[in-house]
Design a protein around this motif. Sequence first.
Motif, PDB file in Angstrom:
ATOM      1  N   ALA A 150       1.079  -7.840 -15.818  1.00  0.00           N
ATOM      2  CA  ALA A 150       1.656  -6.860 -16.664  1.00  0.00           C
ATOM      3  C   ALA A 150       1.475  -6.139 -17.679  1.00  0.00           C
ATOM      4  N   LEU A 188       7.946   5.462  -9.879  1.00  0.00           N
ATOM      5  CA  LEU A 188       7.565   4.936  -9.195  1.00  0.00           C
ATOM      6  C   LEU A 188       7.514   3.759  -8.986  1.00  0.00           C
ATOM      7  N   MET A 265       4.141   2.276 -15.797  1.00  0.00           N
ATOM      8  CA  MET A 265       2.874   2.389 -15.076  1.00  0.00           C
ATOM      9  C   MET A 265       2.392   1.341 -14.940  1.00  0.00           C
ATOM     10  N   SER A 266       2.057  -0.093 -15.915  1.00  0.00           N
ATOM     11  CA  SER A 266       1.591  -1.583 -15.367  1.00  0.00           C
ATOM     12  C   SER A 266       2.489  -1.800 -14.635  1.00  0.00           C
ATOM     13  N   SER A 269       2.213  -0.997 -11.311  1.00  0.00           N
ATOM     14  CA  SER A 269       0.773  -0.944 -10.307  1.00  0.00           C
ATOM     15  C   SER A 269       0.648  -2.627 -10.079  1.00  0.00           C
ATOM     16  N   ALA A 270       0.672  -3.183 -10.635  1.00  0.00           N
ATOM     17  CA  ALA A 270       1.528  -5.354 -10.175  1.00  0.00           C
ATOM     18  C   ALA A 270       2.533  -5.165  -9.819  1.00  0.00           C
ATOM     19  N   LEU A 272       3.219  -3.145  -7.141  1.00  0.00           N
ATOM     20  CA  LEU A 272       2.737  -2.501  -6.008  1.00  0.00           C
ATOM     21  C   LEU A 272       2.018  -2.796  -5.360  1.00  0.00           C
ATOM     22  N   THR A 273       0.795  -3.597  -6.389  1.00  0.00           N
ATOM     23  CA  THR A 273      -0.709  -4.577  -5.793  1.00  0.00           C
ATOM     24  C   THR A 273      -0.165  -5.422  -4.989  1.00  0.00           C
ATOM     25  N   SER A 274       0.639  -6.112  -6.163  1.00  0.00           N
ATOM     26  CA  SER A 274       1.623  -7.844  -5.414  1.00  0.00           C
ATOM     27  C   SER A 274       1.999  -7.428  -3.904  1.00  0.00           C
TER      28      SER A 274
END
Lengths: 419, 79
Positions: A150, A188, A265-266, A269-270, A272-274
């Motif tokens: 991240a 988010l 944003m970072s 996304s980190a 959510l993917t995790s």
Amino acid sequence: MDLTLIVVLVIALALFFDFTNGFHDTANAMATPIATGAISPKKAVALAAILNLVGAFLSTEVAKTISGGIINEDPTTGVAIGPAMIFAGLMGAVIWNLLTWLLGLPSSSSHALFGGLVGAAIVGAGFGAVNYGVLLSKVLLPAIVAPLIAGISAYLCTKLAYAITKRQSGTSPKRGGFRYGQIFSSSLVALSHGTNDAQKTMGVITLTLVASGLQDAGTPVHFWVVAACAFAIALGTYTGGWRIIQTMGSGLTDVKPAQGFAAEMSTASAILTSSHLGFALSTTQVASGSVIGSGLGRKGAEVRWGTAGRIALGWLFTLPAAAIVGGLAAWITHAGTVGVIIVAVAGLVSMLAIWVLSRKNPHTHETAMSDIDNSGAAVNILSKKERRAKAKAEAKAKQAALRAKAEREEAEEEKVDKA
Amino acid sequence: MIDWTAFLIVAVVTWAAALLIVAAYSMGVRLLAVAKDKGANVGLNKSGAYACFTLCGLIVAFGVVLIVPQLSEAILGIS
């Protein structure tokens, strides 16, 4: 002790933990857009609560990691530890969380939860009760890797955002548009928080149900568990919101809209993917990684290694410390019903004591309110003036060094001449 | 024992998603700034900016669809 009673106790405590998690963490997500005036505090808090609620329904991968991975399963009885041990572990986590909050230590409520559970499992059923492979690959390694990912992402995104919006010929870049983008990116972050943190509680409740034989091992999380956890974290978020409204304008790190957008944003996304891959992360740690990374992406940034080191140390300390508290609670629980009552009373007393203490001198805790904000202090961003002053000082030092060298050489030459 | 590919996936997906979204949004912000310049084509620049913002939303929506098993099954046909 009655089996159903202890199960109800564990579920209640787990939901309380979920509530405090929302209360403590989620407000962080909305702090920046409120600070920049992009959204009113009331709307921001309501939005964060709703998105946490939605996020909790999105996935159950993390819950599966906790309910079916970390604690080894016994082929005959399902899970190696009983609900009383889980109760002890949870109590350990809650006590440790409240303690660090009171002392203003950087901590992670998620790691406190894992620590408490692991400690209780080891004391309750020996070292074989914990699946160290899963603990390492789904909890410990992600704790180091995810904030790093991240942070790098936030660094690159900040550079990119400034590069794209930079205008030639001295026209104003008008980066104010990022303020509205922050409503979007903060939302988010709140959503991702729901997908990861609410699921930890779901995992614990499912683990309890499996351990007490009310649910078969390996079956999916019950819907009522998902719903209860979602509402608990949303309620915690909503009630915790008053705090950011109070602390607004004081102590917030200097975060520019474009930088904040990149960091959020970072983070989102980190996480959510995790979550999708079942990594049980500390959302606070990921967000801190992003804040530091995005700070470094700005012109004239330098790391305050002392502050960064102190934060890292706090993180490192959390899991083993909570494990000790959880283990201690498990050891007392071994005495049977009396033990469970002692642990419950001790937990309640410490909660009350900490609450009363925090009421007495609330000002000392303002700084400990937001861990993410604390980590922002690990990056020092120099203003244009300071940058110029620093460059001047460096040039001066360089000249002085050159002069000193020349003088030394001259003196040596003289010596040679004299000789 | 440790699934290193999972970490690689997290890293690549995080970087790609965050960079794409930030790039699209920044482009939108820039186009809005350009639209205010003297002699700029306001309509074209503004619609370009809103297209960029829409792209941001679409990337996020796609990500959410991928994460939620029910949605990815219903929309993309994969489980």
